[in-house]
Design an enzyme around this catalytic site. Structure first.
Site, mmCIF file in Angstrom:
data_model
loop_
_atom_site.group_PDB
_atom_site.id
_atom_site.type_symbol
_atom_site.label_atom_id
_atom_site.label_comp_id
_atom_site.label_asym_id
_atom_site.label_seq_id
_atom_site.Cartn_x
_atom_site.Cartn_y
_atom_site.Cartn_z
ATOM 1 N N GLY A 230 0.836 -1.196 0.000
ATOM 2 C CA GLY A 230 0.000 0.000 0.000
ATOM 3 C C GLY A 230 0.866 1.240 0.000
ATOM 4 C CB SER A 231 0.022 4.727 0.701
ATOM 5 O OG SER A 231 -0.541 4.579 1.986
ATOM 6 C CD GLU A 250 6.949 -5.550 -2.366
ATOM 7 O OE1 GLU A 250 7.172 -4.544 -3.068
ATOM 8 O OE2 GLU A 250 7.640 -6.581 -2.416
ATOM 9 C CG LEU A 251 5.763 0.659 1.422
ATOM 10 C CD1 LEU A 251 6.530 1.457 2.448
ATOM 11 C CD2 LEU A 251 4.378 0.311 1.932
ATOM 12 C CB CYS A 284 3.540 0.286 -6.956
ATOM 13 S SG CYS A 284 3.494 -1.438 -7.388
ATOM 14 C CD GLU A 379 2.670 5.793 -5.516
ATOM 15 O OE1 GLU A 379 2.371 5.923 -4.318
ATOM 16 O OE2 GLU A 379 2.772 4.691 -6.083
#
Ligand code: NAD
Length: 475
Positions: A230-231, A250-251, A284, A379
């Site tokens: 996620g963020s 996992e960003l 992402c 992002e």
């Protein structure tokens, strides 16, 4: 509308309150899921905590469960049903949603391999005098109950990237899917539990909000590991909130791609146009920052604009659609705000920036951007490509690395020396040469540096994170 119950400890559970799931494209109501809280979470974690003793699953059975799930998900009708659910709940164009299901099949297959190959190593204990006469080896032992938290943008495959390695590693799991896209996750859980012989104690789903059931899952004492996609803001907050747990993150990212004059830049323009806008830029590893050498900046940018303009915007269910709605109107307004901010700072909108008749943000290309604008620095997670021009490779690499993120970067070049420099100097978890940074295969180690995370996914790598090394010494 009736709540769609969630599987918790062998039962179909509803909650006093529900959460509506609506189609981002047209606001259509798709269903309602329980807004789980601590009551549902306690039941889920208690079930998971006893799974390994009450329903032990040896590696061969775990592998068979995963293979069976892959087989079932490959059936054409089922594949299409999953693709339609993904498409409706996330506004991912149907062709891309179909590709996501195919990837999920492959992720399951690689996880089955990882289950079969889960092994330790022999330790050369007699390599030191003290170890003479002893036999040593390692075992990989499951960490315990895994709390898996997933984002909205790959409602199926990113859930599979959590559940499948957890099953392979021998870890019972409590899954908290994204609140806006829980339906694909629920269908997958039902498939595993009802048709693949995964015992009920091994998988529990708690739908609800991040602030409520998400936080409670992270804080629960019986949860040994949190695997989160996620963020960065939420992810690093979880890391800080659970300092003693294993936390895999996992960003986000703002992927750069460099285009050199010696590279196949026309091909690059075509691929970047698609890769920056697939699922409306909500991946992402969407290309966000396009760094182009001055020698080809003009024709490359003209070609890019032409290709972006040609992308079909519309209803995600239409097989011709390439770009559809962002996940919600807040996300759309935010992205438009960043475009406006860039324009106010001197950037030029070469194409897009506006909404179509269905209020879908059109794919956008910006030129004359400054690295400190949010469209470059943060992002975007929207259909926006920001073009920057560089004069020499050193400056190109410096611009690419000028980011707090570090997931994937790409470069188009035909020069071997340049490619070799890129492999070393681009400071990212993955470097793609002659392809967009948006490319990923599910078996490769995937993850980022700096704000982009602290782990590598891909079943074989995630299984390592979900197991502890235990040293055994026989005297
Ligand atoms: P998000 O961080 O808003 O939400 C992700 C999940 O976390 C959701 O299930 C949410 O309910 C939950 N959550 C929110 N607050 C929480 C809290 N305090 N405690 C526990 N759980 C909480 O992210 P999103 O908007 O769903 O997804 C977009 C982000 O995900 C982007 O930044 C994107 O780059 C990133 N992403 C990364 C990867 C990767 O593999 N690196 C893949 C896909 C998406």
């Amino acid at each position: 509308m009736q709540q769609r119950p969630v599987p918790i400890d062998g039962e179909r559970v509803t909650a006093p309150e529900g959460l509506e799931v609506r189609a981002p494209y047209d606001g259509r109501m798709l269903g309602e899921v329980p807004r789980c809280g601590t009551v549902e979470l306690e039941r889920a974690v208690a079930g998971a905590a006893r799974a390994r003793s009450s329903d032990p699953l040896p590696a061969w059975r775990r592998a068979e469960i995963l293979d069976r799930a892959a087989e079932l998900l490959r059936e054409p009708e089922r594949q299409e049903a999953f693709a339609q659910t993904i498409c409706l709940e996330s506004a991912k164009p149907i062709t891309t949603a179909r590709a996501e299901v195919a990837r999920a099949v492959s992720t399951l297959r690689f996880a089955a391999v990882a289950a079969r190959e889960l092994t330790g190593e022999v330790l050369p204990l007699d390599a030191s005098a003290a170890g003479e006469g002893r036999l040593g080896f390692t075992l990989r032992v499951p960490v315990g109950v895994v709390g898996a938290i997933t984002p909205f943008n790959f409602p199926l495959n990113l859930v599979v990237h959590k559940l499948a390695p957890a099953i392979a590693a021998g870890c019972p799991t409590v899954l908290k899917p994204a609140e806006r896209t829980p339906l694909s996750a629920l269908a997958l859980a039902e498939l595993l539990l009802e048709e693949c012989e995964l015992p009920a104690s091994w998988l529990h789903v708690v739908t609800g909000t991040g602030d409520e059931v998400g936080r409670a899952l992270v804080a629960h004492d019986e949860v040994a590991m949190v695997t989160f996609t996620g963020s960065p803001e939420v992810g690093w907050g979880i890391r800080a909130a659970a300092p003693r747990k294993r936390v895999s993150l996992e960003l986000g990212n703002n992927a750069p791609v460099l285009v050199q004059p010696d590279g196949a830049w026309e091909d690059a323009a075509a691929r970047i146009a698609v890769a920056g806008n697939a699922h409306a830029g909500q991946s992402c590893i969407s290309v966000q920052r396009v760094l182009v050498h001055r020698g080809i900046a003009e024709p490359f940018t003209a070609s890019l604009v032409e290709q972006v303009e040609a992308l079909r915007v519309g209803d995600p269910m239409d097989p011709d659609t390439q770009v559809s709605a962002l996940i919600d109107t807040d996300a759309r307004d935010r992205v438009q705000g960043w475009i406006a901010e860039a324009e106010a700072g001197g950037a030029r909108v070469l194409v897009g920036g506006d909404l179509d008749a269905h209020e879908v943000l059109r794919p956008t290309v910006l030129a004359d951007v400054d690295p400190d604008m949010r469209v470059c620095r943060d992002e975007v997670f929207g259909p926006v490509l920001a073009v920057q021009v560089y004069d020499d490779l050193d400056t190109g690499f410096t611009l690419a690395n000028r980011t707090r993120y570090g997931l994937h970067a790409g470069i188009f070049t035909a020069d071997l020396a340049t490619a070799r420099r890129a492999m070393v100097e681009l400071d990212f978890g993955g470097v793609l040469v002659n392809d967009v940074p948006t490319w990923r295969a599910d078996q490769m180690p995937y993850g980022g540096l700096r704000d982009s995370g602290n782990t590598r996914e891909g079943p074989a790598y995630a299984v390592r994170e979900m197991t502890e090394v235990r040293s055994v010494v026989l005297a």
